[in-house]
Design a protein around this motif. Structure first.
Motif, PDB file in Angstrom:
ATOM      1  N   LEU A  88      18.326  10.150   4.811  1.00 17.88           N
ATOM      2  CA  LEU A  88      19.717   9.887   4.416  1.00 17.88           C
ATOM      3  C   LEU A  88      19.815   9.708   2.909  1.00 17.88           C
ATOM      4  CD1 LEU A  88      22.679   9.121   5.281  1.00 17.88           C
ATOM      5  CD2 LEU A  88      21.876   6.737   5.332  1.00 17.88           C
ATOM      6  N   VAL A  89      20.806  10.363   2.310  1.00 17.66           N
ATOM      7  CA  VAL A  89      21.148  10.159   0.903  1.00 17.66           C
ATOM      8  C   VAL A  89      22.591   9.666   0.854  1.00 17.66           C
ATOM      9  CG1 VAL A  89      21.488  11.241  -1.360  1.00 17.66           C
ATOM     10  CG2 VAL A  89      19.580  11.974   0.116  1.00 17.66           C
ATOM     11  N   VAL A  90      22.808   8.563   0.174  1.00 18.08           N
ATOM     12  CA  VAL A  90      24.143   7.981   0.061  1.00 18.08           C
ATOM     13  C   VAL A  90      24.579   7.979  -1.392  1.00 18.08           C
ATOM     14  CG1 VAL A  90      25.520   5.875   0.313  1.00 18.08           C
ATOM     15  CG2 VAL A  90      23.912   6.528   2.099  1.00 18.08           C
ATOM     16  N   VAL A  91      25.768   8.508  -1.649  1.00 20.92           N
ATOM     17  CA  VAL A  91      26.414   8.373  -2.956  1.00 20.92           C
ATOM     18  C   VAL A  91      27.395   7.212  -2.842  1.00 20.92           C
ATOM     19  CG1 VAL A  91      27.937   9.446  -4.660  1.00 20.92           C
ATOM     20  CG2 VAL A  91      26.203  10.832  -3.471  1.00 20.92           C
ATOM     21  N   LEU A  92      27.195   6.193  -3.662  1.00 18.52           N
ATOM     22  CA  LEU A  92      27.993   4.970  -3.558  1.00 18.52           C
ATOM     23  C   LEU A  92      28.839   4.760  -4.808  1.00 18.52           C
ATOM     24  CD1 LEU A  92      28.609   2.394  -1.871  1.00 18.52           C
ATOM     25  CD2 LEU A  92      26.787   1.268  -3.175  1.00 18.52           C
ATOM     26  N   GLY A  93      30.154   4.954  -4.657  1.00 23.29           N
ATOM     27  CA  GLY A  93      31.094   4.620  -5.717  1.00 23.29           C
ATOM     28  C   GLY A  93      31.781   3.300  -5.410  1.00 23.29           C
ATOM     29  N   HIS A  94      32.745   2.929  -6.230  1.00 25.03           N
ATOM     30  CA  HIS A  94      33.426   1.657  -5.997  1.00 25.03           C
ATOM     31  C   HIS A  94      34.760   1.636  -6.724  1.00 25.03           C
ATOM     32  CE1 HIS A  94      32.661  -0.137 -10.051  1.00 25.03           C
ATOM     33  NE2 HIS A  94      31.699   0.751 -10.042  1.00 25.03           N
ATOM     34  N   ASP A  95      35.645   0.747  -6.279  1.00 30.11           N
ATOM     35  CA  ASP A  95      36.924   0.596  -6.962  1.00 30.11           C
ATOM     36  C   ASP A  95      36.712  -0.045  -8.332  1.00 30.11           C
ATOM     37  OD1 ASP A  95      36.232  -1.904  -5.993  1.00 30.11           O
ATOM     38  OD2 ASP A  95      38.151  -2.321  -5.048  1.00 30.11           O
TER      39      ASP A  95
ATOM     40  N   ALA B 284       0.800  -1.220   0.000  1.00 26.44           N
ATOM     41  CA  ALA B 284       0.000   0.000   0.000  1.00 26.44           C
ATOM     42  C   ALA B 284       0.835   1.273   0.000  1.00 26.44           C
ATOM     43  CB  ALA B 284      -0.929   0.003   1.211  1.00 26.44           C
ATOM     44  N   GLY B 285       2.132   1.166   0.241  1.00 24.08           N
ATOM     45  CA  GLY B 285       2.969   2.358   0.274  1.00 24.08           C
ATOM     46  C   GLY B 285       4.372   2.032   0.729  1.00 24.08           C
ATOM     47  N   GLN B 286       5.252   3.002   0.574  1.00 25.10           N
ATOM     48  CA  GLN B 286       6.658   2.784   0.928  1.00 25.10           C
ATOM     49  C   GLN B 286       7.144   3.874   1.878  1.00 25.10           C
ATOM     50  OE1 GLN B 286       9.591   3.511  -2.185  1.00 25.10           O
ATOM     51  NE2 GLN B 286       8.050   4.551  -3.455  1.00 25.10           N
ATOM     52  N   ARG B 287       8.080   3.504   2.740  1.00 22.40           N
ATOM     53  CA  ARG B 287       8.716   4.473   3.635  1.00 22.40           C
ATOM     54  C   ARG B 287      10.191   4.087   3.779  1.00 22.40           C
ATOM     55  NH1 ARG B 287       6.233   7.612   7.566  1.00 22.40           N
ATOM     56  NH2 ARG B 287       7.622   9.317   8.143  1.00 22.40           N
ATOM     57  N   PRO B 288      10.988   4.187   2.708  1.00 19.40           N
ATOM     58  CA  PRO B 288      12.408   3.820   2.794  1.00 19.40           C
ATOM     59  C   PRO B 288      13.148   4.745   3.750  1.00 19.40           C
ATOM     60  CG  PRO B 288      11.974   4.983   0.746  1.00 19.40           C
ATOM     61  CD  PRO B 288      10.641   4.744   1.382  1.00 19.40           C
ATOM     62  N   PHE B 289      14.234   4.237   4.338  1.00 15.60           N
ATOM     63  CA  PHE B 289      14.985   5.058   5.280  1.00 15.60           C
ATOM     64  C   PHE B 289      16.205   5.714   4.640  1.00 15.60           C
ATOM     65  CE2 PHE B 289      17.045   0.890   5.836  1.00 15.60           C
ATOM     66  CZ  PHE B 289      18.393   1.223   5.835  1.00 15.60           C
ATOM     67  N   ALA B 290      16.513   5.363   3.382  1.00 18.21           N
ATOM     68  CA  ALA B 290      17.664   5.984   2.716  1.00 18.21           C
ATOM     69  C   ALA B 290      17.471   5.994   1.214  1.00 18.21           C
ATOM     70  CB  ALA B 290      18.953   5.246   3.063  1.00 18.21           C
ATOM     71  N   VAL B 291      17.974   7.059   0.585  1.00 23.26           N
ATOM     72  CA  VAL B 291      18.134   7.101  -0.868  1.00 23.26           C
ATOM     73  C   VAL B 291      19.538   6.609  -1.169  1.00 23.26           C
ATOM     74  CG1 VAL B 291      18.218   8.552  -2.925  1.00 23.26           C
ATOM     75  CG2 VAL B 291      16.583   9.076  -1.096  1.00 23.26           C
ATOM     76  N   LEU B 292      19.648   5.615  -2.015  1.00 23.16           N
ATOM     77  CA  LEU B 292      20.954   5.068  -2.378  1.00 23.16           C
ATOM     78  C   LEU B 292      21.222   5.427  -3.836  1.00 23.16           C
ATOM     79  CD1 LEU B 292      23.104   2.866  -3.326  1.00 23.16           C
ATOM     80  CD2 LEU B 292      23.079   3.324  -0.874  1.00 23.16           C
ATOM     81  N   PHE B 293      22.115   6.389  -4.055  1.00 23.63           N
ATOM     82  CA  PHE B 293      22.480   6.809  -5.408  1.00 23.63           C
ATOM     83  C   PHE B 293      23.843   6.209  -5.725  1.00 23.63           C
ATOM     84  CE2 PHE B 293      24.269  10.490  -8.074  1.00 23.63           C
ATOM     85  CZ  PHE B 293      23.943   9.837  -9.262  1.00 23.63           C
ATOM     86  N   GLY B 294      23.848   5.174  -6.556  1.00 21.79           N
ATOM     87  CA  GLY B 294      25.079   4.455  -6.804  1.00 21.79           C
ATOM     88  C   GLY B 294      25.375   4.231  -8.264  1.00 21.79           C
TER      89      GLY B 294
END
Length: 216
Positions: A101-108, A43-53
Motif C-alpha cells: 500500500l502507498v498512501v498520499v496524505l494531504g491535509h486541510d 535486524a530488519g523491517q517489513r512495513p505494511f504501507a508507504v506513507l507519503f505525506g
C-alpha cells in the motif's frame, strides 16, 4: 526477525484506517511501541504501507494512524511534492520492502497549496528552494481552477488526486504493482480539527474495500 504474513493492499488499507479510527475516538492502542518490538525490528523491517505525506508538524504518521516501529515507511515533503528522490524512496518501499500500500496524505490548511495560490493570484514571490515547492504544486492549483473550484478544501483535494496520478504516471514500479494487484495507491486528506483521514482517490483496491473506507 520473524516475518509477518504478507498483507493484501485491501488488508493493509483496512489496518491503516482502523488505527486512524482509534486515534479519532481517543482509543489508542499504541501497538508495536515497546522494547520487544524494538528488538524484533532491529535486524530488519517489513512495513505494511508507504506513507507519503506533507511535512506539516501536525501529521505525525505513527500517531495519527496509531502504529509503531516497523509499521510505516514514511516519506514527507512540504505539500507532498515528489521529485526523483521521493519517487525512488517510494519505489524502494514497494519493490524492496514489499509494501502492498502507498498512501498520499494531504491535509486541510496546507501552507504549500495556499502559497501556490497566492503566487498565482497575487504574484507573490518566494526565495530559495521554496520556489521549487510552489512550482511542483502549481499544476494541481491550475487544474482546480480550470475545473471551476474555489474552496480551499477543493484545491487541497485536487492536489492529493494529482499527486496520486503523478506517482502512477512516473513510476513503472507503482503502475505495474497496481495493474497486477500487488499494490494499491490511495489518496487521503487529513482533517486537523478532528484527526480523521478521508479517502479522495484509490487505485488498485477492490470495490468493496473502497466502499468500506471513509469517502469524501
Amino acid at each position: 526477525m520473524t516475518e509477518p504474513p504478507m498483507l493484501t493492499p485491501a488488508e493493509a488499507f483496512e489496518l491503516l484506517l482502523a488505527g486512524n479510527q482509534r486515534f479519532v475516538a481517543g482509543e489508542l492502542q499504541h501497538p508495536n511501541q515497546d522494547a520487544a518490538r524494538r528488538a524484533e525490528t532491529a535486524a530488519g523491517q517489513r512495513p505494511f504501507a508507504v506513507l507519503f505525506g506533507c511535512s506539516d508538524s501536525r501529521l505525525a504518521a505513527e500517531i495519527i494512524f496509531d502504529r509503531g516501529l516497523g509499521d510505516l515507511f514514511v516519506v514527507r515533503t512540504a505539500g507532498h511534492v515528489a521529485g526523483s528522490e521521493v519517487l525512488g524512496t517510494i519505489e524502494y518501499g514497494v519493490s524492496v520492502l514489499d509494501c502492498p500500500l502507498v498512501v498520499v496524505l494531504g491535509h486541510d490548511s496546507c501552507g504549500a497549496v495556499a502559497a501556490t495560490r497566492a503566487a498565482l493570484v497575487d504574484g507573490l514571490g518566494t526565495t530559495g528552494y521554496v520556489r521549487d515547492v510552489i512550482e511542483r504544486v502549481t499544476p494541481s492549483v491550475l487544474a482546480a481552477r480550470a475545473a471551476g473550484l474555489t474552496e480551499d478544501d477543493d484545491f487541497i483535494a485536487e492536489h492529493v488526486r494529482q499527486t496520486v496520478d503523478l506517482l502512477l504516471d512516473r513510476s513503472r514500479v507503482l503502475a505495474d504493482g497496481v495493474a497486477t494487484g500487488r499494490t494499491a495507491v490511495v489518496g487521503l486528506s487529513y482533517r486537523l480539527a478532528d484527526g480523521s483521514a478521508r479517502r479522495l482517490a484509490a487505485r488498485g483496491l477492490p470495490a468493496e474495500a473502497v466502499a468500506a473506507g471513509p469517502g469524501a
